[in-house]
Motif scaffolding. Structure first.
Motif, short mmCIF file in Angstrom:
data_model
loop_
_atom_site.label_atom_id
_atom_site.label_comp_id
_atom_site.label_asym_id
_atom_site.label_seq_id
_atom_site.Cartn_x
_atom_site.Cartn_y
_atom_site.Cartn_z
N THR A 68 -5.97 -4.91 -5.89
CA THR A 68 -6.42 -3.53 -5.69
C THR A 68 -5.76 -2.98 -4.43
OG1 THR A 68 -8.32 -4.45 -4.56
CG2 THR A 68 -8.67 -3.66 -6.80
N PRO A 69 -4.64 -2.30 -4.60
CA PRO A 69 -3.99 -1.75 -3.41
C PRO A 69 -4.80 -0.58 -2.88
CG PRO A 69 -2.73 -1.25 -5.40
CD PRO A 69 -3.99 -1.92 -5.84
N GLN A 70 -5.06 -0.61 -1.57
CA GLN A 70 -5.82 0.48 -0.97
C GLN A 70 -4.86 1.56 -0.51
OE1 GLN A 70 -6.83 -2.53 1.23
NE2 GLN A 70 -8.81 -3.00 0.31
N GLU A 71 -5.43 2.70 -0.24
CA GLU A 71 -4.64 3.81 0.29
C GLU A 71 -4.13 3.42 1.68
OE1 GLU A 71 -3.99 7.13 -1.09
OE2 GLU A 71 -4.27 5.72 -2.73
N PRO A 72 -2.95 3.92 2.05
CA PRO A 72 -2.46 3.61 3.40
C PRO A 72 -3.41 4.15 4.45
CG PRO A 72 -1.02 5.18 2.28
CD PRO A 72 -2.00 4.69 1.27
N GLU A 73 -3.50 3.42 5.56
CA GLU A 73 -4.42 3.82 6.62
C GLU A 73 -3.81 4.96 7.42
OE1 GLU A 73 -4.34 0.24 8.70
OE2 GLU A 73 -5.86 -0.75 7.46
N LEU A 93 -0.87 -7.30 -13.29
CA LEU A 93 -1.78 -7.89 -12.31
C LEU A 93 -2.71 -6.86 -11.68
CD1 LEU A 93 0.51 -10.43 -10.45
CD2 LEU A 93 -1.00 -10.82 -12.38
N LEU A 94 -2.53 -5.58 -12.04
CA LEU A 94 -3.38 -4.55 -11.47
C LEU A 94 -4.43 -4.07 -12.47
CD1 LEU A 94 -0.38 -2.87 -9.90
CD2 LEU A 94 -2.43 -3.17 -8.58
N GLU A 95 -4.27 -4.51 -13.70
CA GLU A 95 -5.12 -3.98 -14.75
C GLU A 95 -6.52 -4.62 -14.67
OE1 GLU A 95 -3.18 -4.73 -18.52
OE2 GLU A 95 -4.72 -6.19 -18.99
N THR A 96 -7.52 -3.76 -14.67
CA THR A 96 -8.91 -4.23 -14.59
C THR A 96 -9.46 -4.41 -15.99
OG1 THR A 96 -8.96 -2.57 -12.88
CG2 THR A 96 -10.95 -3.86 -13.17
N ARG A 97 -10.14 -5.52 -16.18
CA ARG A 97 -10.72 -5.78 -17.50
C ARG A 97 -12.19 -6.09 -17.34
NH1 ARG A 97 -5.75 -9.06 -18.40
NH2 ARG A 97 -6.87 -10.91 -17.77
N ARG A 124 0.82 -1.21 0.00
CA ARG A 124 0.00 0.00 0.00
C ARG A 124 0.85 1.25 0.00
NH1 ARG A 124 -4.76 -0.68 4.33
NH2 ARG A 124 -5.20 -2.87 3.98
N HIS A 125 1.90 1.26 0.83
CA HIS A 125 2.81 2.41 0.84
C HIS A 125 3.34 2.68 -0.55
CE1 HIS A 125 3.95 2.17 5.38
NE2 HIS A 125 2.76 2.67 5.17
#
Lengths: 290, 150
Positions: free
Chosen positions: A191-196, A67-71, A54-55
């Motif tokens: 789907t990496p989320q924003e850091p908390e 591996l991050l690409e959405t289809r 995430r960082h």
């Protein structure tokens, strides 16, 4: 009413069953302890890795990674994690039911491929003619990090070669010895989320470049996630079996109590009847003489 | 001179190897080996096969392998090191303290890899053999620090 001999036979068979369930409970308890240690030891790594990803994701402008690409979802792959053996309560049923409802809810239009981990799930879906592209049977007994790496490599290939557009996993998450919950999670695309709310966090220096680190970290992240899921499922399975066998042993105990009561009553009835027959016979003889 | 201490975590997939304070940690960066002291700027580096050296360790959870203020050696086979203001985290793929290394196993792994490299046939994966050799040599090197001769 059952005869005395029938009741006796039932008591002895229930006692035998109880001995077996009790032995299975103890075996499951021993395995559970080991599985619990394993998952608790593995969680820090998976957790830290997630934070790291995430960082890094928050620092990258363009998260260009296959591996991050959405289809658009035309074909999906679902990893179904069940156990190899039964007698563990609703453990497998829950996963299977969740898988089916998950397919109906989210992927009714898509082509569905299954990767089955564990014999129980495989058997169920084979019978119903689901499309199973891989199976991993009997890996839970000697779980190894390489198993996770192998599964991760497989779904990575499927995803990057665009054979599937989405990868989910359905498994039992281990919460505690008495609580397991069935989860359906998305594995790919990542789907990496924003850091908390990490106020301390600032820009990194990278060695080598951030792109190269990113390239290495993303597939590793998948390995660690799958590894954690396998360990989670294993601990949950042993916990479920422990509970199921504990209940079975208790039920057998109760059944034995009830049957014992019934046996005593039947025996008493028989004795009473014999006495009254003897008494009746004696009186008849006395009358005949008198 | 009194050196500043900072928090260090070394975490492997199957266990937490170290959790506590150190004054310095040396690590095998892929670009070049480096050392981290307290107050280092946020930094992220990939690590290759090599050794991690902890100076003046004082673990918050005592580990039997780590004692006194002697430098402690650990063999790792790659990983990633993250420096934040709050401390340093090293995620390693495999890790062994110098005392834990199975020397005879590393020795035989080394010989096996060397044999494979010596008679190269097309079906041999040279890269894999070389990686195995590097890991075995690294274990043997780190194992020399066992018993506190650091």
């Amino acid at each position: 009413m059952a005869t005395l001999r029938e009741i006796r036979r039932r008591i002895s068979s229930v006692t035998n069953i109880q001995q077996i369930t009790n032995a299975m409970r103890m075996v499951a308890a021993a395995r559970f302890r080991r599985a619990q240690e394993a998952i608790l030891a593995a969680r820090p790594y998976a957790y830290k890795f997630d934070i790291l990803l995430r960082h890094l994701a928050s620092q990258m402008e363009m998260q260009k990674h296959p591996l991050l690409e959405t289809r658009e979802i035309k074909s999906v792959c679902i990893i179904v994690v069940t156990s190899d053996r039964g007698l563990c309560g609703s453990f497998n049923n829950n996963v299977i039911r969740r898988t089916i409802s998950h397919i109906e809810d989210s992927y009714s239009d898509a082509e569905v491929n299954l990767i089955c981990v564990g014999r129980k799930g495989r058997d169920y879906f084979v019978l119903r003619h689901y499309n199973i592209i891989a199976e991993h049977i009997n890996i839970m007994r000697h779980l190894d990090y390489q198993h996770a790496v192998g599964i991760a490599a497989h779904i990575t290939t499927l995803y990057t070669e665009k054979i599937v557009d989405h990868v989910d996993v359905v498994y039992n998450n281990f919460r505690s010895a008495i609580l397991q919950e069935v989860l359906a999670e998305q594995l790919l695309p990542i789907t990496p989320q924003e850091p908390e709310g990490d106020a301390l966090f600032t820009e990194y220096l990278y060695e080598p470049t951030s792109e190269e680190i990113w390239k290495m970290i993303v597939p590793k992240h998948l390995d660690t996630q799958i590894w954690r899921i396998l360990l989670d499922s294993n601990a949950a399975e042993q916990a479920a079996r422990m509970t199921a066998m504990e209940n079975a042993t208790n039920n057998a105990e109760e059944l034995i109590k009830e049957l014992t009561l019934e046996r005593n009553r039947a025996r008493q009835t028989m004795i009473t009847r014999e006495i009254s027959e003897i008494v009746g016979g004696a009186e008849a003889l006395a009358e005949a003489r008198g | 001179m009194f050196e500043k201490r900072f928090n260090l975590e070394v975490i492997a997939p199957q266990q937490v190897m170290y959790e506590g304070e150190v004054t310095t940690v040396r690590a095998p960066g892929v670009v070049a080996p480096f050392a981290v002291l307290a107050g280092h700027t946020p930094f992220l580096s990939l690590l290759e096969v090599g050794e991690i050296i902890l100076r003046d360790p004082s673990p918050s959870t005592p580990l039997p392998e780590v004692e006194g203020s002697k430098p402690q050696y650990m063999a790792i086979s790659g990983g990633i090191l993250e420096v934040l203001r709050t401390g340093v985290t090293i995620l390693v793929e495999t890790a062994e303290w110098a005392d834990e290394i199975d020397v005879s196993r590393a020795q035989s792994a080394k010989e096996r890899a060397q044999q494979r490299l010596a008679r190269q046939t097309p079906e041999i994966d040279v890269q894999r053999a070389e990686a195995a050799l590097a890991r075995a040599l690294n274990r043997l090197r780190v194992a020399q620090h066992a018993g506190g001769f650091g």
